[in-house]
Enzyme design. Structure first.
Site, mmCIF file in Angstrom:
data_model
loop_
_atom_site.group_PDB
_atom_site.id
_atom_site.type_symbol
_atom_site.label_atom_id
_atom_site.label_comp_id
_atom_site.label_asym_id
_atom_site.label_seq_id
_atom_site.Cartn_x
_atom_site.Cartn_y
_atom_site.Cartn_z
ATOM 1 N N HIS A 164 1.706 0.333 -3.972
ATOM 2 C CA HIS A 164 3.016 0.927 -3.724
ATOM 3 C C HIS A 164 3.949 0.705 -4.908
ATOM 4 O O HIS A 164 4.892 1.476 -5.110
ATOM 5 C CB HIS A 164 3.618 0.359 -2.442
ATOM 6 C CG HIS A 164 3.077 0.983 -1.207
ATOM 7 N ND1 HIS A 164 3.824 1.193 -0.069
ATOM 8 C CD2 HIS A 164 1.846 1.475 -0.922
ATOM 9 C CE1 HIS A 164 3.086 1.765 0.858
ATOM 10 N NE2 HIS A 164 1.867 1.937 0.358
ATOM 11 N N HIS A 183 -8.404 2.593 1.582
ATOM 12 C CA HIS A 183 -8.564 2.433 3.028
ATOM 13 C C HIS A 183 -9.906 1.804 3.394
ATOM 14 O O HIS A 183 -10.341 1.884 4.538
ATOM 15 C CB HIS A 183 -8.390 3.779 3.724
ATOM 16 C CG HIS A 183 -7.001 4.318 3.613
ATOM 17 N ND1 HIS A 183 -6.632 5.578 4.055
ATOM 18 C CD2 HIS A 183 -5.875 3.756 3.107
ATOM 19 C CE1 HIS A 183 -5.347 5.757 3.813
ATOM 20 N NE2 HIS A 183 -4.867 4.672 3.244
#
Length: 528
Positions: free
Chosen positions: A108, A269
């Site tokens: 992020h 993921h």
């Protein structure tokens, strides 16, 4: 009836009236109608004073490259790896490890980069400041940085926050069993927010941006306050196919193609989980809006204990793989082996659960419990979009998954750092990656001295390459003298020959950045 109390400002000593039912003081420094309100089109010359010595706590002669050179890099990595498994009661680790949290923090930080103006990215440690520290997509990353504070305090200015955040994500991946290309340091911290970055004109968090217009917009995220895309689909539609244009627009603004998109989504993921144990109404103010006694923390959760099994960040409760702290290819295996039905998380967010599947996913806090595989709406896009599906099926083997993800990880976390010569540390990736090499120099018959003298002129706005003219006729290869004068540390012809079938072909001559745009800023013509 509200109660009023006389108070005095500890700085000015002036009296003000504090209203206990939510009102404010009658006097506030910087309040009232400002010049900006009267003249909204006024030139922002104040931006020229950003990041001055007045906001920098370090000495004016501080050199981060010298400080980094004295860093005990191996000991630093060992301390980060130790932190990964030291679960804290105030923020318990999922499965006893902060692997997923640290990867999310690093990604992020880097994921705000956009190609059009080269702004964003992890290179300045801006995740510590507003607005990024309080974006809805960064919920609870304040805890991740607080977990790293003992490490930062130990090594001081030998490691910047910007480098430490990205390195923590790398160490987390390595501790999961994944072999990275390495890590390059050299990101210098700034000490105040960048006020000259356009994050969008929206006035409310999570305001939707149409994918059709986003492709031509300098902003990367599909909604204000997100890093990438809405995991529930555009405008929380829950439609995997409609998410494909949004995904391409978002990652396209970061110079990512379909191959890179699949590798990054699947790789990111493979580890960790999302958190949506309770209602969103139980989440308190973000760090910038939280009261002083929160001491920099935000998003206080009133649901249950507020942490551990009761934690809520995105509002989605998804665990992708059977080994959430070990690198694997279970993401693709689960994606294609099951049919999926739409459900809701405890927080009410849209997610997907495998039909008729056994409960094979370990619970993060109760070893006796198992869950069914779950996915995000945008995960299913990799299966139901025809182009993404082709790439995903080719990547579904563990070796291919790792091989395709490895260079994309470096690209995501190092894209904004410039050419390889600016990278620091013993683990600087030595692999030849096209996006971080210099643009191909034009052929010339001029002498190196003349080239140096004309290096201030450029063939494109902002390009750092000299503006000499090539002779008419076919373009010859540059001489060894010219090559050594212009690029002493990088090969002038960095594109490797690729074998396609039984023949060997060379990629086209222009660099990817120049093919994308003729008007990139200087830093991007180094394919940063």
């Amino acid at each position: 009836m509200s109660q009023q109390a006389e108070s005095k400002c500890p700085f000015s000593g002036q009296s003000g009236t504090t209203v206990s039912d939510g009102g404010g003081t009658t006097q506030a420094a910087g309040g009232g109608t400002s010049n900006r309100d009267w003249w909204p089109n006024q030139l922002r010359v104040d931006l020229l004073n950003q990041h001055s010595e007045r906001s920098n706590p370090l000495d004016s002669d501080f050199d981060y490259r010298d400080a980094f050179a004295k860093l005990d890099y191996a000991a630093l990595k060992a301390d980060i790896e130790k932190t990964l498994t030291e679960s804290q009661a105030w923020w318990p680790a999922d499965w006893g490890s902060y692997i997923g949290l640290f990867i999310r923090m690093a990604w992020h930080s880097a994921g705000t980069y956009r190609l059009v103006d080269g702004r964003g990215g992890a290179g300045r440690g801006q995740q510590r400041f507003a607005p990024l520290n309080s974006w809805p997509d960064n919920v609870s990353l304040d805890k991740a940085r607080r977990l790293l504070w003992p490490v930062k305090r130990k090594y001081g200015q030998h490691i910047s926050w910007a480098d430490l955040i990205v390195l923590a994500g790398n160490v987390a991946l390595e501790s999961s069993g994944f072999r990275t290309f390495g890590f390059a340091g050299g990101r210098e911290d700034v000490w105040e927010p960048d006020l000259d970055v356009n994050w969008g004109d929206e006035k409310a968090w999570l305001t939707h941006r149409d994918p059709a217009t986003l492709a031509n917009n300098p902003l990367a995220a599909t909604e204000m306050g997100l890093i990438y895309v809405n995991p529930e689909g555009p405008n929380a539609s829950g439609d995997p196919l409609s998410a494909a244009p949004a995904i391409r627009a978002t990652f396209g603004n970061m110079a990512m193609d379909d191959e890179e998109i699949v590798a990054l989504i699947a790789g990111g993921h493979t580890l960790g989980k999302t958190h949506g144990a309770g209602p969103s109404e139980a989440i308190g103010a973000d760090p910038e809006a939280a009261p002083l006694e929160s001491q920099g923390f935000g998003w206080h959760n009133a649901h249950g204990s507020g942490v551990g099994a009761d934690a809520t960040t995105s509002g989605i409760e998804v665990v992708w793989t059977q080994t959430p702290t070990r690198w694997s290819h279970y993401f693709f295996e689960n994606l294609f082996n099951y049919e999926w039905e739409q459900t809701r998380s405890p927080a009410g967010a849209i997610q997907w659960e495998a039909k008729d599947a056994e409960a094979s996913i370990p619970d993060p806090f109760d070893p006796a419990k198992k869950r069914k595989p779950t996915m995000l709406t945008t995960d299913l896009t990799l299966r139901f979009d025809p182009e993404f599906e082709k790439i995903s099926r080719r990547s579904s083997k563990i070796r291919r998954h790792s091989r395709r993800f490895r260079p994309r990880l470096v690209q995501l976390t190092h894209r904004d750092m410039g050419a390889q010569g600016a990278h620091l540390g013993p683990e600087v990736p030595q692999e030849e990656l096209v996006w971080r090499t210099r643009c191909r120099p034009r052929a010339t018959s001029r002498a190196p001295a003349d080239i140096d003298a004309s290096s201030s002129r450029s063939p494109m706005p902002g390009c750092r390459w000299p503006s000499w003219s090539a002779p008419p006729g076919p373009r010859p290869r540059p001489s060894a003298a010219v090559t050594s004068a212009v690029v002493p540390t990088v090969r002038a012809w960095p594109w490797p020959r690729r074998r396609i079938g039984r023949s060997t072909v060379s990629p086209p001559a222009p660099c990817p950045s120049c093919r994308r745009s003729r008007r990139l800023p200087a830093r991007l013509h180094w394919l940063t």
